[in-house]
Design a protein around this motif. Sequence first.
Motif, short mmCIF file in Angstrom:
data_model
loop_
_atom_site.label_atom_id
_atom_site.label_comp_id
_atom_site.label_asym_id
_atom_site.label_seq_id
_atom_site.Cartn_x
_atom_site.Cartn_y
_atom_site.Cartn_z
N GLU A 80 1.00 -1.18 -0.04
CA GLU A 80 -0.03 -0.17 0.00
C GLU A 80 0.72 1.23 -0.12
O GLU A 80 2.04 1.31 0.35
CB GLU A 80 -1.03 0.01 1.13
N SER A 81 0.52 2.16 -0.33
CA SER A 81 1.13 3.62 -0.48
C SER A 81 1.64 4.24 0.69
O SER A 81 1.25 3.90 2.09
CB SER A 81 -0.15 4.62 -0.69
N THR A 82 2.94 4.52 0.47
CA THR A 82 3.66 5.50 1.51
C THR A 82 3.88 6.95 1.10
O THR A 82 4.96 7.48 1.65
CB THR A 82 5.21 4.54 1.54
N ALA A 83 2.68 7.31 0.59
CA ALA A 83 2.61 8.86 0.31
C ALA A 83 2.94 9.65 1.45
O ALA A 83 2.50 9.36 2.56
CB ALA A 83 1.58 9.29 -0.27
N PRO A 84 3.69 10.55 1.42
CA PRO A 84 4.23 11.21 2.57
C PRO A 84 2.81 11.78 3.47
O PRO A 84 2.87 11.78 4.63
CB PRO A 84 5.00 12.89 1.90
N LEU A 85 1.76 12.24 2.74
CA LEU A 85 0.68 12.76 3.49
C LEU A 85 0.01 11.61 4.26
O LEU A 85 -0.42 11.88 5.44
CB LEU A 85 -0.22 13.64 2.54
N ARG A 86 -0.05 10.44 3.73
CA ARG A 86 -0.63 9.38 4.19
C ARG A 86 0.17 8.99 5.59
O ARG A 86 -0.26 8.84 6.70
CB ARG A 86 -0.49 8.07 3.34
N LEU A 87 1.46 9.01 5.52
CA LEU A 87 2.48 8.73 6.74
C LEU A 87 2.37 9.76 7.71
O LEU A 87 2.32 9.54 8.90
CB LEU A 87 4.03 8.73 6.01
N VAL A 88 2.09 11.09 7.23
CA VAL A 88 1.84 12.26 8.36
C VAL A 88 0.64 12.03 9.17
O VAL A 88 0.60 12.16 10.27
CB VAL A 88 1.83 13.49 7.57
N CYS A 89 -0.45 11.59 8.54
CA CYS A 89 -1.70 11.30 9.00
C CYS A 89 -1.71 10.11 9.95
O CYS A 89 -2.07 9.95 11.16
CB CYS A 89 -2.85 10.88 8.01
N ILE A 90 -0.80 8.95 9.54
CA ILE A 90 -0.50 7.81 10.50
C ILE A 90 -0.03 8.34 11.59
O ILE A 90 -0.10 7.91 12.87
CB ILE A 90 -0.09 6.68 9.64
N GLY A 91 1.04 9.15 11.55
CA GLY A 91 1.74 9.54 12.48
C GLY A 91 0.98 10.44 13.61
O GLY A 91 1.31 10.25 14.92
N LEU A 92 -0.11 11.11 12.94
CA LEU A 92 -0.84 12.06 14.08
C LEU A 92 -1.77 10.88 14.95
O LEU A 92 -1.98 11.17 16.17
CB LEU A 92 -1.83 12.82 13.08
N VAL A 93 -1.94 9.69 14.19
CA VAL A 93 -3.02 8.78 15.13
C VAL A 93 -1.80 8.15 16.19
O VAL A 93 -2.34 8.08 17.32
CB VAL A 93 -3.35 7.66 14.07
N VAL A 94 -0.52 7.91 15.84
CA VAL A 94 0.49 7.63 16.62
C VAL A 94 0.54 8.60 18.01
O VAL A 94 0.61 8.34 19.10
CB VAL A 94 1.66 7.28 15.89
#
Length: 105
Positions: A80-94
């Motif tokens: 699945e995608s590792t687009a920077p914005l997606r990773l930022v959003c996952i980081g916000l959940v963390v």
Amino acid sequence: MAWILLLGAGAIEIGMAVALRYADGWSRPVPSMIGIVLALASIFLLTHALKSLPAGTAYAVWTGIGAIGVAVVGVLAFGESTAPLRLVCIGLVVTGVVGLRLLDA
């Protein structure tokens, strides 16, 4: 102990989501049954964690662990995608999950 139960419930939730991905819309019985059993186990542990933790905190952390874990499995195992914005959003959940844990400490 409640936090350990909650962590376990979240980890099992990850397994449930992966199993349901392989269930192919409930058309494959074995992954479907594994998903159901894991869902019940996760809810069982969550229920016991709720004896000591605030419901809102526990539920947010439980779903957060599941969401983060499934996102990581999706990237590592399913391409699945590792687009920077997606990773930022996952980081916000963390950040939210860690913040809730620290606030309850």
